[in-house]
Design a protein around this motif. Structure first.
Motif, PDB file in Angstrom:
ATOM      1  N   CYS A   1      30.628  21.902 -14.612  1.00 26.34           N
ATOM      2  CA  CYS A   1      30.076  22.291 -13.311  1.00 26.34           C
ATOM      3  C   CYS A   1      29.586  21.093 -12.509  1.00 26.34           C
ATOM      4  O   CYS A   1      29.932  20.931 -11.336  1.00 26.34           O
ATOM      5  CB  CYS A   1      28.932  23.292 -13.510  1.00 26.34           C
ATOM      6  N   ALA A   2      28.751  20.269 -13.128  1.00 30.98           N
ATOM      7  CA  ALA A   2      28.182  19.134 -12.397  1.00 30.98           C
ATOM      8  C   ALA A   2      29.267  18.126 -12.020  1.00 30.98           C
ATOM      9  O   ALA A   2      29.244  17.562 -10.921  1.00 30.98           O
ATOM     10  CB  ALA A   2      27.098  18.463 -13.221  1.00 30.98           C
ATOM     11  N   TYR A   3      30.224  17.898 -12.923  1.00 27.91           N
ATOM     12  CA  TYR A   3      31.306  16.970 -12.610  1.00 27.91           C
ATOM     13  C   TYR A   3      32.111  17.472 -11.412  1.00 27.91           C
ATOM     14  O   TYR A   3      32.464  16.700 -10.509  1.00 27.91           O
ATOM     15  CB  TYR A   3      32.234  16.780 -13.810  1.00 27.91           C
TER      16      TYR A   3
ATOM     17  N   LEU B   1      21.151  13.734  -6.140  1.00 29.76           N
ATOM     18  CA  LEU B   1      21.014  13.667  -7.592  1.00 29.76           C
ATOM     19  C   LEU B   1      21.729  14.890  -8.166  1.00 29.76           C
ATOM     20  O   LEU B   1      21.354  16.022  -7.877  1.00 29.76           O
ATOM     21  CB  LEU B   1      19.537  13.665  -7.992  1.00 29.76           C
ATOM     22  N   ILE B   2      22.742  14.640  -8.973  1.00 31.75           N
ATOM     23  CA  ILE B   2      23.536  15.717  -9.565  1.00 31.75           C
ATOM     24  C   ILE B   2      23.272  15.728 -11.068  1.00 31.75           C
ATOM     25  O   ILE B   2      23.542  14.745 -11.763  1.00 31.75           O
ATOM     26  CB  ILE B   2      25.044  15.526  -9.289  1.00 31.75           C
ATOM     27  N   ILE B   3      22.736  16.840 -11.565  1.00 35.82           N
ATOM     28  CA  ILE B   3      22.333  16.960 -12.964  1.00 35.82           C
ATOM     29  C   ILE B   3      23.223  17.995 -13.651  1.00 35.82           C
ATOM     30  O   ILE B   3      23.390  19.110 -13.151  1.00 35.82           O
ATOM     31  CB  ILE B   3      20.862  17.411 -13.073  1.00 35.82           C
ATOM     32  N   GLY B   4      23.783  17.620 -14.806  1.00 31.05           N
ATOM     33  CA  GLY B   4      24.547  18.622 -15.546  1.00 31.05           C
ATOM     34  C   GLY B   4      25.683  18.045 -16.355  1.00 31.05           C
ATOM     35  O   GLY B   4      25.720  16.853 -16.665  1.00 31.05           O
ATOM     36  N   SER B   5      26.634  18.891 -16.672  1.00 32.57           N
ATOM     37  CA  SER B   5      27.629  18.582 -17.699  1.00 32.57           C
ATOM     38  C   SER B   5      28.937  18.042 -17.135  1.00 32.57           C
ATOM     39  O   SER B   5      29.362  18.389 -16.035  1.00 32.57           O
ATOM     40  CB  SER B   5      27.941  19.843 -18.510  1.00 32.57           C
TER      41      SER B   5
END
Length: 299
Positions: free
Chosen positions: A40-42, A5-9
Motif C-alpha cells: 500500500c505505502a509503496y 511522510l509516507i509510512i507503511g509496507s
C-alpha cells in the motif's frame, strides 16, 4: 512545498492469474504467476516519486528471498527507504480472476513492523501530509505508528483498508482524533459508517473526523464530502486487466493534488485517471511517463 511522510509496507506481490478462485477441495490450473513490487505505502509513494514531489518513505525492508527482491526492485525505481531490519520479509499473494477482481493473501513479515527509533532523526513538524493505512494498524506496532502520526504537525491522510474490522476500537478512535482525511472504497465506507446510503455514510464518517472524506466508486468514479459540499466525479471508461493497487494509486494522486493546493474536483479527476491507468495493466505499477502526462492535464 513541504515534503510528505509516507509510512507503511513495501512487499513482493506474487500475482497469480486464474479463471476464478476455487472452492474448498477444488483443483484449478492458473494462467501465469509473476512477481512485482507492491504494498500500500509503496503504491502511494510511487506516484509522488514519478511526479518528483518531495517525500520521506518509512518502509522497512527485511531479509530472505522476498526482502532481497524488494531491495533490488527499490534500487531499480530509485525510491529509497533508510530502514533495513534482520527480520524476514513477507509477501502478498494476489489472486486475479478473469473479471479483473483481486483477492489478497498476505503473509506479514518485517514490512509490517515499526520502531520509534526510525523517526528520531526526522523533523516531524516539517511534513505537510502524512500517509498511513489500516493494514499496519492491525499489527502489534500500531500504537507506535499512531504516536508518530500524533507527533506530526501536518495533515494526516488515512486509508482504513479492507481489514478495518481487525483494527482495535482504541486505535481507530485515536486516529479519528487526529482529524485525518479519510480515503477508502465504497465497501469500506459502508462498513465503517454502518450506513447503506452514500451521502449518509460520508456524513457519518465526517462526524468522526471533521475533515474531508473521500471514497472511490470503482468504474463510477469517486466522491468526497467536506462537511458542506458533496462532490461527485465520474471516471473514464477503461478496459480492466486487474485492480491491484488502484485504490492506493488513487490515494497517492489525491496527496499529490493536495500538495499543489488544487481544487477537490480536479484532485478527484486526476486521481480517477491515475487509478484508471493502473487497472489497464497487470499489477500495481505505473510508468513514470504515464503519471506525468496525466498530471499535466490537470495541474
Amino acid at each position: 512545498m513541504k515534503p510528505c511522510l509516507i509510512i507503511g509496507s513495501t512487499v513482493c506481490d506474487v500475482i497469480i492469474n486464474l479463471p476464478a478462485i476455487p472452492l474448498s477441495a477444488q483443483d484449478t490450473n492458473i494462467y501465469s504467476q509473476t512477481l512485482q513490487i507492491g504494498g500500500c505505502a509503496y503504491n502511494v509513494v510511487s506516484i509522488l516519486h514519478h511526479l518528483s514531489l518531495p517525500y520521506t518513505f518509512l518502509s522497512p525492508v527485511g531479509t530472505g528471498v522476498y526482502g532481497e527482491f524488494v531491495e533490488r526492485e527499490l534500487n531499480k525505481t530509485g525510491i529509497t527507504t533508510m530502514i533495513r531490519t534482520d527480520q524476514e520479509n513477507g509477501c502478498c499473494y494476489c489472486l486475479v480472476e478473469d473479471s479483473g477482481e483481486r483477492t489478497f493473501l498476505s503473509y506479514h513479515g518485517a514490512e509490517y513492523t515499526f520502531q520509534k527509533a526510525w523517526t528520531d532523526t526526522l523533523n516531524l513538524s516539517a511534513y505537510g501530509y502524512i500517509y498511513a493505512c489500516g493494514i499496519e494498524m492491525e499489527d502489534k506496532d500500531a500504537s507506535l505508528i499512531v504516536d508518530c502520526l500524533a507527533s506530526c504537525k501536518g495533515q494526516v491522510v488515512f486509508a482504513p483498508g479492507p481489514r478495518y474490522a481487525h483494527i482495535s476500537k482504541e486505535i481507530m478512535n485515536r486516529i479519528y482524533a487526529l482529524k485525518p482525511i479519510l480515503h477508502m472504497n465504497e465497501a469500506e465506507l459502508f462498513g465503517l459508517s454502518e450506513k447503506t446510503e452514500l451521502n449518509e455514510a460520508l456524513q457519518k464518517l465526517y462526524t468522526y473526523t471533521q475533515n474531508i472524506v473521500i471514497v472511490t466508486l470503482g468504474g463510477k468514479g469517486s466522491a468526497s464530502y467536506d462537511g458542506y459540499n458533496f462532490v461527485y466525479v465520474p471516471s473514464k471508461k477503461v478496459d480492466v486487466v486487474d485492480t491491484i493497487g488502484a485504490g492506493d494509486a488513487h490515494a497517492g494522486a489525491v496527496i499529490a493534488g493536495l500538495c499543489v493546493h488544487a481544487d477537490i474536483k480536479d484532485i478527484l479527476l486526476f486521481a480517477n485517471d491515475i487509478a484508471g491507468a493502473v487497472v489497464t495493466k497487470k499489477g500495481a505499477g505505473l510508468e513514470p511517463s504515464s503519471a506525468i502526462k496525466i498530471y499535466h492535464q490537470y495541474f
